[in-house]
Design a protein around this motif. Structure first.
Motif, PDB file in Angstrom:
ATOM      1  N   VAL A 114     -31.725  -1.395 -17.102  1.00 50.61           N
ATOM      2  CA  VAL A 114     -33.006  -0.979 -17.799  1.00 50.61           C
ATOM      3  C   VAL A 114     -32.688  -0.059 -18.841  1.00 50.61           C
ATOM      4  N   GLY A 115     -31.630   0.749 -18.551  1.00 46.23           N
ATOM      5  CA  GLY A 115     -31.099   1.675 -19.679  1.00 46.23           C
ATOM      6  C   GLY A 115     -31.717   3.259 -19.441  1.00 46.23           C
ATOM      7  N   TYR A 116     -32.305   3.331 -18.046  1.00 46.64           N
ATOM      8  CA  TYR A 116     -32.724   4.493 -17.818  1.00 46.64           C
ATOM      9  C   TYR A 116     -32.435   4.502 -16.303  1.00 46.64           C
ATOM     10  N   GLY A 117     -32.005   5.652 -15.705  1.00 47.98           N
ATOM     11  CA  GLY A 117     -31.480   5.618 -14.305  1.00 47.98           C
ATOM     12  C   GLY A 117     -32.505   5.972 -13.396  1.00 47.98           C
ATOM     13  N   ARG A 118     -33.558   6.552 -13.791  1.00 51.19           N
ATOM     14  CA  ARG A 118     -34.691   6.835 -13.012  1.00 51.19           C
ATOM     15  C   ARG A 118     -35.869   5.756 -13.092  1.00 51.19           C
ATOM     16  N   ALA A 119     -35.563   4.568 -13.406  1.00 50.87           N
ATOM     17  CA  ALA A 119     -36.589   3.491 -13.760  1.00 50.87           C
ATOM     18  C   ALA A 119     -37.344   3.234 -12.338  1.00 50.87           C
ATOM     19  N   GLU A 120     -38.326   2.657 -12.412  1.00 49.15           N
ATOM     20  CA  GLU A 120     -39.228   2.252 -11.177  1.00 49.15           C
ATOM     21  C   GLU A 120     -38.822   0.723 -10.991  1.00 49.15           C
ATOM     22  N   LYS A 121     -39.066   0.209  -9.631  1.00 43.87           N
ATOM     23  CA  LYS A 121     -38.711  -0.934  -9.089  1.00 43.87           C
ATOM     24  C   LYS A 121     -39.206  -2.191  -9.960  1.00 43.87           C
ATOM     25  N   ALA A 122     -40.341  -1.906 -10.684  1.00 42.08           N
ATOM     26  CA  ALA A 122     -41.152  -2.749 -11.277  1.00 42.08           C
ATOM     27  C   ALA A 122     -40.515  -2.858 -12.861  1.00 42.08           C
ATOM     28  N   VAL A 124     -37.190  -2.731 -13.159  1.00 43.78           N
ATOM     29  CA  VAL A 124     -35.978  -3.277 -12.809  1.00 43.78           C
ATOM     30  C   VAL A 124     -36.320  -4.720 -12.777  1.00 43.78           C
ATOM     31  N   GLN A 125     -37.346  -4.946 -12.025  1.00 44.13           N
ATOM     32  CA  GLN A 125     -37.837  -6.517 -11.975  1.00 44.13           C
ATOM     33  C   GLN A 125     -38.037  -7.185 -13.198  1.00 44.13           C
ATOM     34  N   ASP A 126     -38.591  -6.442 -14.057  1.00 47.59           N
ATOM     35  CA  ASP A 126     -39.040  -6.990 -15.509  1.00 47.59           C
ATOM     36  C   ASP A 126     -37.920  -7.370 -16.408  1.00 47.59           C
ATOM     37  N   MET A 127     -36.965  -6.270 -16.253  1.00 46.69           N
ATOM     38  CA  MET A 127     -35.671  -6.415 -16.951  1.00 46.69           C
ATOM     39  C   MET A 127     -34.615  -7.459 -16.506  1.00 46.69           C
ATOM     40  N   VAL A 128     -34.767  -7.717 -15.322  1.00 41.69           N
ATOM     41  CA  VAL A 128     -33.783  -8.757 -14.536  1.00 41.69           C
ATOM     42  C   VAL A 128     -34.615  -9.996 -15.020  1.00 41.69           C
ATOM     43  N   ARG A 130     -36.117 -10.720 -17.902  1.00 39.38           N
ATOM     44  CA  ARG A 130     -36.004 -10.939 -19.027  1.00 39.38           C
ATOM     45  C   ARG A 130     -34.469 -11.122 -19.364  1.00 39.38           C
ATOM     46  N   LEU A 131     -33.468 -10.372 -18.752  1.00 39.33           N
ATOM     47  CA  LEU A 131     -32.083 -10.549 -19.049  1.00 39.33           C
ATOM     48  C   LEU A 131     -31.615 -12.140 -18.450  1.00 39.33           C
ATOM     49  N   LEU A 132     -32.087 -12.367 -17.498  1.00 36.12           N
ATOM     50  CA  LEU A 132     -31.708 -13.680 -16.838  1.00 36.12           C
ATOM     51  C   LEU A 132     -32.489 -14.883 -17.343  1.00 36.12           C
ATOM     52  N   ALA A 133     -33.690 -14.726 -18.140  1.00 41.93           N
ATOM     53  CA  ALA A 133     -34.816 -15.630 -18.585  1.00 41.93           C
ATOM     54  C   ALA A 133     -35.265 -16.611 -17.436  1.00 41.93           C
ATOM     55  N   LEU A 134     -35.719 -15.632 -16.401  1.00 41.77           N
ATOM     56  CA  LEU A 134     -36.345 -16.295 -15.303  1.00 41.77           C
ATOM     57  C   LEU A 134     -37.926 -16.561 -15.638  1.00 41.77           C
ATOM     58  N   PRO A 135     -38.479 -17.608 -14.956  1.00 40.38           N
ATOM     59  CA  PRO A 135     -39.998 -17.869 -15.275  1.00 40.38           C
ATOM     60  C   PRO A 135     -40.864 -17.140 -14.669  1.00 40.38           C
ATOM     61  N   ALA A 136     -40.539 -16.195 -13.639  1.00 37.55           N
ATOM     62  CA  ALA A 136     -41.408 -15.149 -12.945  1.00 37.55           C
ATOM     63  C   ALA A 136     -40.516 -14.083 -12.490  1.00 37.55           C
ATOM     64  N   LEU A 137     -41.406 -13.119 -12.054  1.00 36.80           N
ATOM     65  CA  LEU A 137     -40.697 -11.884 -11.796  1.00 36.80           C
ATOM     66  C   LEU A 137     -40.004 -12.217 -10.306  1.00 36.80           C
ATOM     67  N   PRO A 138     -38.749 -11.677 -10.017  1.00 36.94           N
ATOM     68  CA  PRO A 138     -38.124 -11.780  -8.680  1.00 36.94           C
ATOM     69  C   PRO A 138     -38.566 -10.671  -8.079  1.00 36.94           C
ATOM     70  N   ASP A 141     -36.400  -6.773  -3.800  1.00 36.64           N
ATOM     71  CA  ASP A 141     -35.080  -6.682  -3.170  1.00 36.64           C
ATOM     72  C   ASP A 141     -34.165  -7.617  -3.837  1.00 36.64           C
ATOM     73  N   ALA A 142     -34.589  -8.897  -4.199  1.00 38.59           N
ATOM     74  CA  ALA A 142     -33.856  -9.762  -4.989  1.00 38.59           C
ATOM     75  C   ALA A 142     -33.397  -9.176  -6.412  1.00 38.59           C
ATOM     76  N   ALA A 143     -34.492  -8.391  -6.963  1.00 35.84           N
ATOM     77  CA  ALA A 143     -34.381  -8.106  -8.534  1.00 35.84           C
ATOM     78  C   ALA A 143     -33.081  -6.833  -8.427  1.00 35.84           C
ATOM     79  N   ASP A 144     -33.183  -6.010  -7.413  1.00 32.86           N
ATOM     80  CA  ASP A 144     -32.219  -5.070  -7.163  1.00 32.86           C
ATOM     81  C   ASP A 144     -30.855  -5.833  -6.884  1.00 32.86           C
ATOM     82  N   ALA A 145     -30.811  -6.627  -6.115  1.00 33.48           N
ATOM     83  CA  ALA A 145     -29.671  -7.587  -5.839  1.00 33.48           C
ATOM     84  C   ALA A 145     -28.917  -8.001  -7.142  1.00 33.48           C
ATOM     85  N   LEU A 146     -29.913  -8.806  -7.881  1.00 36.85           N
ATOM     86  CA  LEU A 146     -29.501  -9.176  -9.220  1.00 36.85           C
ATOM     87  C   LEU A 146     -29.085  -8.232 -10.050  1.00 36.85           C
TER      88      LEU A 146
END
Length: 182
Positions: A114-122, A124-128, A130-138, A141-146
């Motif tokens: 995310v570029g910010y160490g105190r980012a919220e889970k949401a 992280v989900q949104d950036m994952v 975007r970064l992986l060009a996913l069709p929907a939010l993971p 727990d899966a977003a954190d693992a990714l």
């Protein structure tokens, strides 16, 4: 290089797998391993599910390396101990599969993704997504693992450059001198 990220949890453990080729990172798979169907008091059975679940994922997707979240002490020491045991089951499954395991804190992962160490889970989900060009939010727990897999994909280049520039051979003499290990 294929990287598996593991976000350990006793109830739900997230996993995410990405491929890194050059500077490109692509999504392979993600999901969760759940133990909610097992009685809370049956810790050994829950740890067995986590161990076998991680082993099955490693067998199916054949990653080259692994990254796991480092757990810190929570407010409740009992919860921290239980989470540590879940983390241990996951790491044991990875190392018995002959994978090198790198560890990152949640702060490091959020900073890398995310570029910010105190980012919220949401976030992280949104950036994952975007970064992986996913069709929907993971899932969370899966977003954190990714995110952990993405973090390792970025950090592995730096580790490689450091290893090439320095002597990183493990010392074998005096390994347990004065209670220290090198």
């Amino acid at each position: 290089m294929r990287i598996i990220g593991i976000d350990p949890g006793l109830r739900t453990t997230g996993f995410g797998i990405v491929d890194k080729q050059g500077s490109s990172i692509t999504y392979v798979a993600s999901g969760t391993i759940a133990t909610a169907h097992i009685d809370k008091g049956d810790l050994p059975a829950r740890l067995k599910v986590l161990f076998e679940g991680v082993k099955e994922i490693v067998t199916r997707y054949e990653p080259d390396v692994a990254s796991v979240e480092i757990v810190f002490v929570n407010v409740n020491p009992q919860s921290t101990l239980l989470l540590g045991q879940a983390r241990g089951a996951c790491i044991a499954a990875l190392v018995t599969s002959d994978l090198i395991v790198s560890e990152y804190t949640a702060l490091q992962m959020k900073q890398a993704v995310v570029g910010y160490g105190r980012a919220e889970k949401a976030q992280v989900q949104d950036m994952v997504k975007r970064l992986l060009a996913l069709p929907a939010l993971p899932g969370k727990d899966a977003a954190d693992a990714l995110g952990l897999a993405i973090t390792h994909a970025h950090a592995s280049d730096s580790f490689g450059r450091l290893a090439a520039a320095a002597n990183t051979q493990r010392r074998t003499s005096a390994m347990f001198k004065a209670g220290r290990s090198y």
